[in-house]
Every structure is written in C-alpha cells, then in structure tokens.
Enzyme design. Structure first.
Site, PDB file in Angstrom:
ATOM      1  N   ARG A  73     -11.610  -4.711  -0.455  1.00  0.00           N
ATOM      2  CA  ARG A  73      -9.635  -5.211  -0.407  1.00  0.00           C
ATOM      3  C   ARG A  73      -9.632  -5.154   1.124  1.00  0.00           C
ATOM      4  O   ARG A  73      -9.897  -3.921   1.459  1.00  0.00           O
ATOM      5  CB  ARG A  73      -9.004  -4.611  -0.885  1.00  0.00           C
ATOM      6  CG  ARG A  73      -9.363  -5.534  -2.932  1.00  0.00           C
ATOM      7  CD  ARG A  73      -8.724  -4.828  -3.718  1.00  0.00           C
ATOM      8  NE  ARG A  73      -9.365  -3.082  -4.657  1.00  0.00           N
ATOM      9  CZ  ARG A  73      -8.986  -2.157  -3.416  1.00  0.00           C
ATOM     10  NH1 ARG A  73      -7.584  -1.896  -3.030  1.00  0.00           N
ATOM     11  NH2 ARG A  73      -9.556  -1.391  -4.157  1.00  0.00           N
ATOM     12  N   TYR A 201     -14.088 -12.032  -0.277  1.00  0.00           N
ATOM     13  CA  TYR A 201     -13.770 -11.499  -1.110  1.00  0.00           C
ATOM     14  C   TYR A 201     -13.014 -10.812  -2.632  1.00  0.00           C
ATOM     15  O   TYR A 201     -11.436 -11.215  -2.705  1.00  0.00           O
ATOM     16  CB  TYR A 201     -13.625  -9.396   0.028  1.00  0.00           C
ATOM     17  CG  TYR A 201     -13.667  -8.625  -1.273  1.00  0.00           C
ATOM     18  CD1 TYR A 201     -14.820  -7.656  -1.605  1.00  0.00           C
ATOM     19  CD2 TYR A 201     -12.670  -7.386  -1.576  1.00  0.00           C
ATOM     20  CE1 TYR A 201     -15.398  -7.093  -2.511  1.00  0.00           C
ATOM     21  CE2 TYR A 201     -13.030  -6.861  -2.734  1.00  0.00           C
ATOM     22  CZ  TYR A 201     -14.582  -6.460  -2.614  1.00  0.00           C
ATOM     23  OH  TYR A 201     -14.419  -4.922  -4.148  1.00  0.00           O
ATOM     24  N   LYS A 210      -6.359  -8.731  -8.905  1.00  0.00           N
ATOM     25  CA  LYS A 210      -5.857  -7.708  -8.612  1.00  0.00           C
ATOM     26  C   LYS A 210      -4.550  -8.152  -8.085  1.00  0.00           C
ATOM     27  O   LYS A 210      -3.280  -7.733  -8.579  1.00  0.00           O
ATOM     28  CB  LYS A 210      -6.540  -7.177  -7.595  1.00  0.00           C
ATOM     29  CG  LYS A 210      -7.583  -6.863  -7.092  1.00  0.00           C
ATOM     30  CD  LYS A 210      -7.805  -5.231  -8.516  1.00  0.00           C
ATOM     31  CE  LYS A 210      -8.667  -5.044  -8.902  1.00  0.00           C
ATOM     32  NZ  LYS A 210      -8.997  -3.406  -9.750  1.00  0.00           N
ATOM     33  N   HIS A 230      -4.161  -0.352 -14.511  1.00  0.00           N
ATOM     34  CA  HIS A 230      -5.601  -0.672 -13.354  1.00  0.00           C
ATOM     35  C   HIS A 230      -7.178  -0.019 -14.912  1.00  0.00           C
ATOM     36  O   HIS A 230      -6.767   1.123 -14.360  1.00  0.00           O
ATOM     37  CB  HIS A 230      -5.512  -0.079 -12.760  1.00  0.00           C
ATOM     38  CG  HIS A 230      -7.201   0.010 -11.565  1.00  0.00           C
ATOM     39  ND1 HIS A 230      -6.831   0.267 -10.762  1.00  0.00           N
ATOM     40  CD2 HIS A 230      -7.827  -1.048 -11.863  1.00  0.00           C
ATOM     41  CE1 HIS A 230      -8.417   0.087  -9.903  1.00  0.00           C
ATOM     42  NE2 HIS A 230      -8.852  -1.454 -10.555  1.00  0.00           N
ATOM     43  N   SER A 252     -10.323   2.589  -7.936  1.00  0.00           N
ATOM     44  CA  SER A 252     -11.514   1.866  -8.095  1.00  0.00           C
ATOM     45  C   SER A 252     -13.023   2.138  -7.401  1.00  0.00           C
ATOM     46  O   SER A 252     -12.619   3.434  -6.566  1.00  0.00           O
ATOM     47  CB  SER A 252     -11.287   0.567  -6.356  1.00  0.00           C
ATOM     48  OG  SER A 252      -9.735   0.615  -6.700  1.00  0.00           O
ATOM     49  N   CYS A 254     -14.403   4.158  -9.042  1.00  0.00           N
ATOM     50  CA  CYS A 254     -15.052   5.744  -9.973  1.00  0.00           C
ATOM     51  C   CYS A 254     -15.794   5.627 -10.750  1.00  0.00           C
ATOM     52  O   CYS A 254     -15.361   6.732 -12.538  1.00  0.00           O
ATOM     53  CB  CYS A 254     -13.602   6.201  -9.740  1.00  0.00           C
ATOM     54  SG  CYS A 254     -12.904   6.718  -8.242  1.00  0.00           S
ATOM     55  N   ASP A 277     -11.390  -2.874 -15.947  1.00  0.00           N
ATOM     56  CA  ASP A 277     -10.919  -2.984 -14.650  1.00  0.00           C
ATOM     57  C   ASP A 277      -9.001  -3.550 -15.119  1.00  0.00           C
ATOM     58  O   ASP A 277      -8.324  -2.826 -14.834  1.00  0.00           O
ATOM     59  CB  ASP A 277     -11.335  -4.367 -14.260  1.00  0.00           C
ATOM     60  CG  ASP A 277     -10.901  -3.523 -13.214  1.00  0.00           C
ATOM     61  OD1 ASP A 277     -10.526  -2.692 -11.721  1.00  0.00           O
ATOM     62  OD2 ASP A 277     -10.010  -4.803 -12.034  1.00  0.00           O
ATOM     63  N   ARG A 373     -21.013  -5.513  -5.276  1.00  0.00           N
ATOM     64  CA  ARG A 373     -20.973  -5.674  -5.974  1.00  0.00           C
ATOM     65  C   ARG A 373     -21.860  -6.955  -8.074  1.00  0.00           C
ATOM     66  O   ARG A 373     -23.042  -7.220  -6.597  1.00  0.00           O
ATOM     67  CB  ARG A 373     -19.913  -6.696  -6.055  1.00  0.00           C
ATOM     68  CG  ARG A 373     -18.753  -5.636  -5.281  1.00  0.00           C
ATOM     69  CD  ARG A 373     -18.139  -5.110  -6.453  1.00  0.00           C
ATOM     70  NE  ARG A 373     -17.009  -3.346  -6.309  1.00  0.00           N
ATOM     71  CZ  ARG A 373     -15.507  -3.570  -6.468  1.00  0.00           C
ATOM     72  NH1 ARG A 373     -15.606  -3.686  -7.866  1.00  0.00           N
ATOM     73  NH2 ARG A 373     -15.496  -2.913  -5.796  1.00  0.00           N
TER      74      ARG A 373
END
Ligand code: OXD
Ligand code: MN
Length: 588
Positions: A73, A201, A210, A230, A252, A254, A277, A373
């Site tokens: 991002r 992305y 998002k 989130h 993000s 974590c 998420d 990812r």
C-alpha cells in the site's frame, strides 16, 4: 432507457477509452476464462500476469509477479477528499474533491486504450444481511478481477439489486502504466466513490477492501451509528461447547490471519474463523454488538506462514476448489513449481526469487518479497465458522486492540470502563511493517490499527467510539494485547501462535466472570497463576517480564501519545485527555 449504473459505466468508458467493456457475472466458467487471459494474453512488465503452479499439490493455484514498484500500500499517495480538510483530519492526506477529480481525469484519459474494462458487480457482506452493500468496481486488470471474485461475493444479481438506484458504491480502477509518479488512490466519501490509478496491489486496487470497507465505511458508520474496523472476527469454543466471539484489531502484517484460524494447544478449545481483516459492527436490537465480515477471502502475508505457525492456512491454500488461489511475489521452488517463502519450510535447492531470477542466498536478499501475499477463498478454510454466512453476524463479547511492540506493552491488559477501553485503542502505537511502503520497524501511533484506514478525522472517530457505549446494553470487554515483547537479548518472551489460546482462555473466563484481575496504572492484568500454562515450560521470570510495567517507558510513551493527541487540537474529545492524564498520574 439506460439505468444510472449503465450510464455511469458508459461515462467512465468514454474517459478511459477501453477497446471493450465486459460485464462479469462471477461464474466459475468466467473465472477460468479470465485466468486463461492472464496466462496467455495480458502482460505486466513483459511477463504474463499469471502462471500455473503445481496443480497436484496446489490445485487451482496461480502465480502472479507484480510490477517491481508495486508491492505494498502507498499511504503517501492515498487521499480522502472530503469537501473540507477538517473532516479528513490530520490523519489523512487531503485534496479538495474538484482538484482531485481534475487530476484523476487527466491521468485517466485514455488509460484503458487497447484493454478491456471489466465491470465487477459485488456485495460486501451476505446479500441477506441488513448490513451488506451493493458495489460496482471497474478495472482493466484480470488480476484485480480474479482477486475481487475471491475476496467478495461477485454475482450478476448485484446489478439487479442496484436496478434503478443511483446510490451504489462505485470504484474506478486502472493500473495505468504502473508509474509510481502517476499513482493515486482517491476517496470521495460523499459520493461513495473510490478512484484508483497506477497500482494493482491489493490494498490499492481491490476497492471493496481497504478503500470501501474501511475508509468510506468508517465514515458512513460514524454517520449511521456503526463501526467499520480493521479487525479479525473469531469464535473461541471452550470445553463446555460455548463459543465466545472476539474481534481483534492488529496493524497490517502483525498476525491477524494467524490469530483468526489459530490451532489451540489447549485441549478442548477450538477457534472458528469468521474473518481475518475487516469487521463491520452494529448494535443489534438486543443491545449486543454484532459483527459481520464483509469479505469472502483472505489476502494474507505469505512470509512466515507454515504448517507450524498456521496449519489451517496451509490447508486452506492447498485445498483447491472452484475458486482460484493466487500467490503474489512469493518465490517459486523451481524443481516442484510450488510457491515458496521464507519461514515456510526448509530451503529448497533451486529457487526463483520474486523478481523471476535464480535466487542466490549468499547475496543477502530475501527470495520472497516480505509483503508477498496469497489470495484465497474463505470457503476453503477448515475452521470457517458455521455462522460465516449468518446475515446478522456474530455477537461480540470481547475486543482486542493489539500492537507489535518489542518493549513496554504487556501481553494483555484489560480496560477498566468504556472510556478507558476507548483510550486503550487510542493510545496504541506499533512498529511499522512491510505491508505499506515505508521504513520498517519504526514505532508510530496507530490507534485501533486504523491510522491508514480511518476515512475521517480521528478525533471524531474516538468520539464515535465513545458514543457507541450508550447504545450497548451488553458491553464487550476490551483488552490491549502484544504477542511481540522481547527480553534483553531480543528473544521473544512469548511463544505466540497456538499458545495465544492461553491468553484467550483468560479472556473467556473474564467474559464469564470466572476469574479476577489486578490493577496497574495502565489497566488490569491477569494474576500470573490464572494463566493456563499446562504443557508450556517457560521460565517464571519470563512471565513476570511479559507483564512488567516500565514506568519511565510508559511516561515517555505518554509524551508520544500527547504529541499525537495535540495534532487534533480542540476536536480531540476531553475524555481521551482525561484518560491520558489519569494514566500519567497513576504512573507517578
Ligand atoms: C492488508 C493490510 O492487506 O492491512 O490487510 O495492509
Ligand atoms: Mn489489513
């Protein structure tokens, strides 16, 4: 007569000038065709958008290598364009809507020439849910079209649902020429519109994620009295058979995905996955907080995922159904044609790195990009909650605010009352990760793990969180968590992963009033003897260190929090200042 939707699509096509416009129906057959186009026709930087991976061990899996500049991002190129800057707040980049549109119009003029514009009709949330939203995204990328089909409920029925309505959620996306100088992600909250160019992305290009489900939805939630967060949503089943639902915010990269499908090390406990998420949370008529996951897939960090750290994700990735599974910027085991990344298992002999070159471990670079990812359907997850499709969602009894901190933050701290609970979220700071393009490992304030995703002034966001209390008859208990504390030698003090169930067990017991806690200047912590340590042999001293309150460190942290709060001037709710001052006082 054309519908408002058809007219809008036509207008966008006039500007972007694709060779053709294709309306997706979300069918399996269509997905197969789009993957074929990605293998045989569409190119990025001279290579195919998709290549087939080993179909025996990773059925229906495809590899995608992004443009090398397009791997995370780009927060500095992300704008929230409210009519006035105060509404966007110091936590967002801002541009007046007209100026932003003029800029985007110039960049988008003819940006789809020679390409197909895909019209993606999708729902965020189950179509029968009162909280679901009908959305349309336009894109010129098959990678994005396929990803959206995995991550959302994409179906032709959405166009019927929208019908003659003008108020659907709109997204216009083009990869442009991937030029980072011409990359922007612009949000227009008043129009429920996101306009993104220059990146493929996930967080920049899957506009339902998002951009809509957090930035636009958080603002909508503030106006309508609900929360877009989130957060992971999970059910923790205990030996009695009861399931306690928990929503957990973590920045993000974590470990949200690992937490969402954790394999318990304690007998009799089982985790059910609702989401990894995003949580949309509404106060139900019964006064409880109900959460839905608006998504249907996982866009997770590959590096570090393994049979040991997340066996359920490894099963999800290798299950193979009619949904394709995508691997982006991982490495490839050249002998087996399987995806590979650091932390997956032993190191294979022949590896192709994420740039497409033979990997030389001695060169000191990672083979997989740290933010590589997977994109995979939630329906392949062996721990998917039986309530995943429940239109109402699940009732939340506990909320976690988590950060990644080597020092300072104890393993778990409980809030003392709702105002203090909100402060637990507001005071969060975390070490930055590879999920966004910035320096890694630097501590930044990240309240509720929402700093990059709150689509309006965070002072108003805190006010909104405070205001939810009066609607709640049954208030969830709120905790701050940190799995990442280290000792003097930089070794993790807590084993994490499946062992986190030990912390969840204490939380479940707190929710059911079965266990006490002790007060500290920063909140309530467990009595060490109340943590279930059966089968885990860690030095008692480590447990003490995990809960140690470093008063000087916390006073320095208070200074940092104060600097952050000050940015919001008089808009910052007094309640947050009161909590900060009370914490300082208690720390002495
Ligand atoms: C994500 C992120 O991709 O938070 O979920 O960056
Ligand atoms: Mn995320």
């Amino acid at each position: 007569m054309a519908t408002p939707l058809e007219r809008w699509v036509e207008e966008q096509a006039k500007l972007t000038k694709p060779d053709s416009v294709y309306w997706c129906d979300g069918s399996e057959e269509e997905a197969r065709r789009l993957v074929e186009i990605g293998i045989k026709e569409e190119k990025i930087d001279g290579h195919s958008v998709f290549s087939e991976l080993n179909q025996k061990t990773f059925p229906r899996s495809y590899y995608h290598r992004s443009h090398p500049t397009d791997v995370a991002r780009t927060e500095h190129l992300t704008y929230v364009c409210h009519p006035n800057q105060e509404t966007a707040g110091p936590n967002n980049n801002w541009m007046p809507p007209d100026e932003a549109k003029e800029k985007m119009r110039a960049l988008s003029d003819g940006c789809m020439k020679g390409k197909t514009m895909y019209v993606l009709p999708y729902m965020m949330g189950h179509p029968d849910s009162p909280y679901a939203k009908a959305c349309i995204q336009l894109t010129d990328s098959v990678y994005v079209a396929i990803s959206m089909r995995i991550m959302t409920r994409m179906t032709k029925k959405v166009t019927e649902k929208i019908g003659n309505n003008k108020n659907f959620v709109k997204g216009l996306h083009s990869v442009g020429d991937f030029d980072p100088e011409k990359r922007f992600i612009m949000h227009f909250p008043d129009e429920q519109f996101v306009w993104s160019i220059g990146s493929g992305y996930g967080g920049n290009a899957l506009l339902g994620k998002k951009c809509f489900s957090l930035r636009l939805a958080s603002y909508l939630g503030m106006q309508e009295g609900w929360l877009a967060e989130h957060m992971v949503i999970l059910g923790a089943q205990d030996p009695s058979g009861d399931t306690t639902y928990i929503a957990a915010a973590l920045p993000s990269a974590c470990g949200k995905t690992n937490l969402a499908m954790m394999e318990s090390v304690l007998p009799g406990y089982k985790i059910w996955t609702v989401g990894d998420d995003i949580a949309w949370m509404n106060v139900g008529e019964d006064g409880r907080l109900w959460a839905i996951n608006p998504e249907t897939g996982f866009f997770g960090v590959a590096c570090g995922t393994s049979k040991k750290t997340n066996p359920n994700m490894m099963k999800t990735l290798t299950k193979g159904t009619f949904y394709p599974t995508l691997f982006t910027n991982t490495a490839i085991n050249a002998d087996t044609n399987e995806p590979w990344w650091e932390g997956m298992n032993g190191v294979p002999k022949n590896i192709i790195d994420w740039h497409g070159n033979k990997w030389d471990p001695a060169a000191g670079e990672k083979a997989a990009h740290p933010n590589s990812r997977f994109t995979v359907s939630a329906y392949q997850c062996p721990t998917l909650s039986p309530l995943f499709e429940n239109p109402q969602g699940v009732p939340i009894s506990a909320i976690f605010f988590g950060s990644r901190r080597m020092h300072l933050n104890p393993l778990i701290v409980e809030g003392m009352n709702w105002q203090h609970n909100v402060f637990l979220g507001a005071r969060m700071g975390s070490e930055t990760t590879a999920a966004a393009s910035h320096k890694e490992g630097v501590i930044r304030r990240d309240p509720m793990a929402m700093l990059p995703f709150c689509g309006y002034n965070m002072a108003d966001y805190f006010k909104h969180w405070l205001s939810v209390e009066k609607k709640l008859v049954y208030k969830p208990r709120v905790f701050s968590i940190n799995w990442f504390r280290t000792d003097e030698d930089g070794e993790y003090l807590w084993p994490g992963f499946g062992h986190n169930i030990r912390v969840l067990k204490w939380v479940i017991d707190r929710v059911h009033g079965r266990v006490g806690a002790q007060e500290t200047p920063i909140g309530l912590i467990p009595k060490i003897e109340d943590l279930d340590m059966q089968g885990l042999d860690i030095p008692k001293d480590n447990l003490k260190k995990l809960f140690a309150i470093d008063k000087d460190g916390w006073l320095r942290e208070a200074g940092d929090i104060e600097e952050f709060f000050k940015k919001f001037g008089s808009r910052m709710p007094k309640a947050m200042w009161d909590e900060l001052n009370a914490m300082k006082r208690k720390l002495g």
